[in-house]
Design a protein around this motif. Structure first.
Motif, PDB file in Angstrom:
ATOM      1  N   ILE A   2       0.856  -1.187   0.000  1.00 10.96           N
ATOM      2  CA  ILE A   2       0.000   0.000   0.000  1.00 10.96           C
ATOM      3  C   ILE A   2       0.894   1.241   0.000  1.00 10.96           C
ATOM      4  O   ILE A   2       1.802   1.359   0.829  1.00 10.96           O
ATOM      5  CB  ILE A   2      -0.925   0.052   1.237  1.00 10.96           C
ATOM      6  N   LYS A   3       0.624   2.120  -0.947  1.00  8.90           N
ATOM      7  CA  LYS A   3       1.397   3.356  -0.989  1.00  8.90           C
ATOM      8  C   LYS A   3       0.903   4.272   0.128  1.00  8.90           C
ATOM      9  O   LYS A   3      -0.295   4.518   0.264  1.00  8.90           O
ATOM     10  CB  LYS A   3       1.202   4.010  -2.365  1.00  8.90           C
ATOM     11  N   ASN A   4       1.823   4.721   0.947  1.00  6.99           N
ATOM     12  CA  ASN A   4       1.483   5.581   2.076  1.00  6.99           C
ATOM     13  C   ASN A   4       1.440   7.035   1.593  1.00  6.99           C
ATOM     14  O   ASN A   4       2.374   7.793   1.779  1.00  6.99           O
ATOM     15  CB  ASN A   4       2.539   5.379   3.172  1.00  6.99           C
ATOM     16  N   SER A   5       0.325   7.397   0.950  1.00 10.93           N
ATOM     17  CA  SER A   5       0.273   8.726   0.331  1.00 10.93           C
ATOM     18  C   SER A   5      -0.848   9.582   0.908  1.00 10.93           C
ATOM     19  O   SER A   5      -1.761   9.077   1.579  1.00 10.93           O
ATOM     20  CB  SER A   5       0.071   8.574  -1.179  1.00 10.93           C
ATOM     21  N   LEU A   6      -0.781  10.856   0.630  1.00 10.00           N
ATOM     22  CA  LEU A   6      -1.744  11.827   1.160  1.00 10.00           C
ATOM     23  C   LEU A   6      -3.157  11.594   0.657  1.00 10.00           C
ATOM     24  O   LEU A   6      -4.123  12.029   1.275  1.00 10.00           O
ATOM     25  CB  LEU A   6      -1.305  13.249   0.779  1.00 10.00           C
ATOM     26  N   GLU A   7      -3.283  10.900  -0.479  1.00  9.26           N
ATOM     27  CA  GLU A   7      -4.619  10.672  -1.057  1.00  9.26           C
ATOM     28  C   GLU A   7      -5.377   9.579  -0.318  1.00  9.26           C
ATOM     29  O   GLU A   7      -6.560   9.375  -0.560  1.00  9.26           O
ATOM     30  CB  GLU A   7      -4.517  10.250  -2.531  1.00  9.26           C
ATOM     31  N   LYS A   8      -4.696   8.872   0.540  1.00  6.56           N
ATOM     32  CA  LYS A   8      -5.332   7.710   1.173  1.00  6.56           C
ATOM     33  C   LYS A   8      -6.251   8.102   2.336  1.00  6.56           C
ATOM     34  O   LYS A   8      -5.995   9.053   3.062  1.00  6.56           O
ATOM     35  CB  LYS A   8      -4.254   6.751   1.722  1.00  6.56           C
ATOM     36  N   ILE A   9      -7.319   7.321   2.468  1.00  9.94           N
ATOM     37  CA  ILE A   9      -8.200   7.429   3.636  1.00  9.94           C
ATOM     38  C   ILE A   9      -8.056   6.120   4.407  1.00  9.94           C
ATOM     39  O   ILE A   9      -8.344   5.048   3.871  1.00  9.94           O
ATOM     40  CB  ILE A   9      -9.688   7.584   3.208  1.00  9.94           C
ATOM     41  N   TRP A  10      -7.606   6.212   5.625  1.00 18.77           N
ATOM     42  CA  TRP A  10      -7.421   5.033   6.476  1.00 18.77           C
ATOM     43  C   TRP A  10      -8.628   4.905   7.387  1.00 18.77           C
ATOM     44  O   TRP A  10      -8.912   5.808   8.182  1.00 18.77           O
ATOM     45  CB  TRP A  10      -6.151   5.178   7.314  1.00 18.77           C
ATOM     46  N   LEU A  11      -9.345   3.799   7.267  1.00 15.42           N
ATOM     47  CA  LEU A  11     -10.517   3.562   8.114  1.00 15.42           C
ATOM     48  C   LEU A  11     -10.222   2.382   9.026  1.00 15.42           C
ATOM     49  O   LEU A  11      -9.943   1.285   8.550  1.00 15.42           O
ATOM     50  CB  LEU A  11     -11.737   3.196   7.256  1.00 15.42           C
ATOM     51  N   PHE A  12     -10.290   2.630  10.322  1.00 18.31           N
ATOM     52  CA  PHE A  12      -9.983   1.577  11.291  1.00 18.31           C
ATOM     53  C   PHE A  12     -11.238   1.149  12.021  1.00 18.31           C
ATOM     54  O   PHE A  12     -11.964   1.993  12.558  1.00 18.31           O
ATOM     55  CB  PHE A  12      -8.990   2.093  12.343  1.00 18.31           C
ATOM     56  N   PRO A 174     -11.916   4.210  -5.382  1.00 13.33           N
ATOM     57  CA  PRO A 174     -12.356   3.577  -4.129  1.00 13.33           C
ATOM     58  C   PRO A 174     -11.229   2.814  -3.434  1.00 13.33           C
ATOM     59  O   PRO A 174     -11.211   2.697  -2.210  1.00 13.33           O
ATOM     60  CB  PRO A 174     -13.463   2.612  -4.567  1.00 13.33           C
ATOM     61  N   ARG A 175     -10.267   2.319  -4.206  1.00 15.77           N
ATOM     62  CA  ARG A 175      -9.178   1.530  -3.580  1.00 15.77           C
ATOM     63  C   ARG A 175      -8.313   2.387  -2.659  1.00 15.77           C
ATOM     64  O   ARG A 175      -7.533   1.853  -1.870  1.00 15.77           O
ATOM     65  CB  ARG A 175      -8.319   0.848  -4.650  1.00 15.77           C
ATOM     66  N   ASP A 176      -8.432   3.727  -2.775  1.00 19.11           N
ATOM     67  CA  ASP A 176      -7.682   4.601  -1.867  1.00 19.11           C
ATOM     68  C   ASP A 176      -8.340   4.710  -0.491  1.00 19.11           C
ATOM     69  O   ASP A 176      -7.817   5.363   0.406  1.00 19.11           O
ATOM     70  CB  ASP A 176      -7.496   5.982  -2.487  1.00 19.11           C
ATOM     71  N   ILE A 177      -9.515   4.099  -0.347  1.00 20.15           N
ATOM     72  CA  ILE A 177     -10.108   3.952   0.992  1.00 20.15           C
ATOM     73  C   ILE A 177      -9.663   2.588   1.507  1.00 20.15           C
ATOM     74  O   ILE A 177      -9.919   1.557   0.883  1.00 20.15           O
ATOM     75  CB  ILE A 177     -11.652   4.023   0.953  1.00 20.15           C
ATOM     76  N   ILE A 178      -8.954   2.586   2.624  1.00 24.36           N
ATOM     77  CA  ILE A 178      -8.382   1.337   3.157  1.00 24.36           C
ATOM     78  C   ILE A 178      -9.073   1.004   4.463  1.00 24.36           C
ATOM     79  O   ILE A 178      -9.028   1.788   5.414  1.00 24.36           O
ATOM     80  CB  ILE A 178      -6.869   1.511   3.389  1.00 24.36           C
ATOM     81  N   LEU A 179      -9.743  -0.130   4.489  1.00 22.84           N
ATOM     82  CA  LEU A 179     -10.421  -0.546   5.721  1.00 22.84           C
ATOM     83  C   LEU A 179      -9.615  -1.625   6.436  1.00 22.84           C
ATOM     84  O   LEU A 179      -9.297  -2.659   5.849  1.00 22.84           O
ATOM     85  CB  LEU A 179     -11.834  -1.064   5.412  1.00 22.84           C
TER      86      LEU A 179
END
Ligand SMILES: [Mg+2]
Length: 229
Positions: A2-12, A174-179
């Motif tokens: 997973i690229k750790n970039s500013l565009e990512k949304i991390w959902l925990f 959508p793949r930039d949303i990481i659950l």
């Protein structure tokens, strides 16, 4: 990776994801309160209340959904009772988790089937609350949580709104949303929506459709693409 970039949304997910299986006693303390609430509502002894709880869990997805359907339980009354802090155990302080979360680019939110006060208190105990940009809880989902499709649809709407308030654009893909989730069942609808799925679970083996699998949250760097690579 997973690229750790500013565009990512991390959902925990919160329970058994932000704190792991090694702190299962945290959720056990809550489970005990849930059985007591069932006993208070249904009557009878603790043993039979525990049995009814398990039945509701299987039949309705959550104990609360069963209580709402069968006894007209008010969800806030349920959470007020089970979240009574004096009966609960919270996860341990974790500077490592704080550093890990702070190192993730992009925005970081909690997406939980609990009410926000439970995860917020837990994150304050862990000392990671400053690294989380917001909590999307069951109340905001209209009390219908994961794995119902409506919860993921609402999550996207909620994110769109939150991001706009923070002057961020919704990710293009959508793949930039990481659950990140300990429950396979809760990852499935996310996968169908094209989100990136990360199973955080030391005992369950992941089927092929799961994008990544790590035993504990602190193993997240093993699936991150670093800037040097
Ligand atoms: Mg969980």
């Amino acid at each position: 990776m997973i690229k750790n970039s500013l565009e990512k949304i991390w959902l925990f997910d919160y329970d058994l994801t932000l704190y792991g299986a090694e702190e299962r006693y945290v959720i056990n303390s809550l489970d005990h309160r849930i059985s007591l609430f069932v006993q208070k509502t249904v009557g009878g002894d603790f043993e039979s209340a525990h049995k009814i709880r398990t039945e509701y869990l299987e039949r309705f997805g959550t104990t609360l959904a069963g209580l709402m359907a069968m006894h007209g339980t008010n969800p806030d009354d349920f959470f007020d009772f089970i979240h009574e802090p004096e009966y609960l155990i919270y996860p341990k302080k974790s500077p490592d988790k704080l550093a890990l979360l702070q190192g993730l680019n992009g925005l970081r939110f909690v997406f939980t089937n609990g009410r926000h006060d439970w995860s917020e208190a837990g994150m304050a105990h862990m000392g990671i609350d400053s690294a989380i940009d917001g909590v999307l809880d069951l109340k905001q989902l209209g009390w219908v949580g994961k794995p119902h499709d409506s919860a993921y649809e609402k999550a996207e709407g909620w994110l769109r709104q939150r991001l706009a308030q923070m002057d961020y654009a919704m990710p293009a893909y959508p793949r930039d949303i990481i659950l990140l989730e300990d429950s396979l069942r809760n990852l499935e609808p996310a996968h169908r929506r094209g989100w990136t799925t990360v199973l955080v679970n030391p005992t369950v083996s992941a089927p092929d459709w799961v994008d990544y699998c790590i035993p504990h949250l602190l193993d997240l760097p093993s699936i991150l693409e670093t800037a040097e690579k």
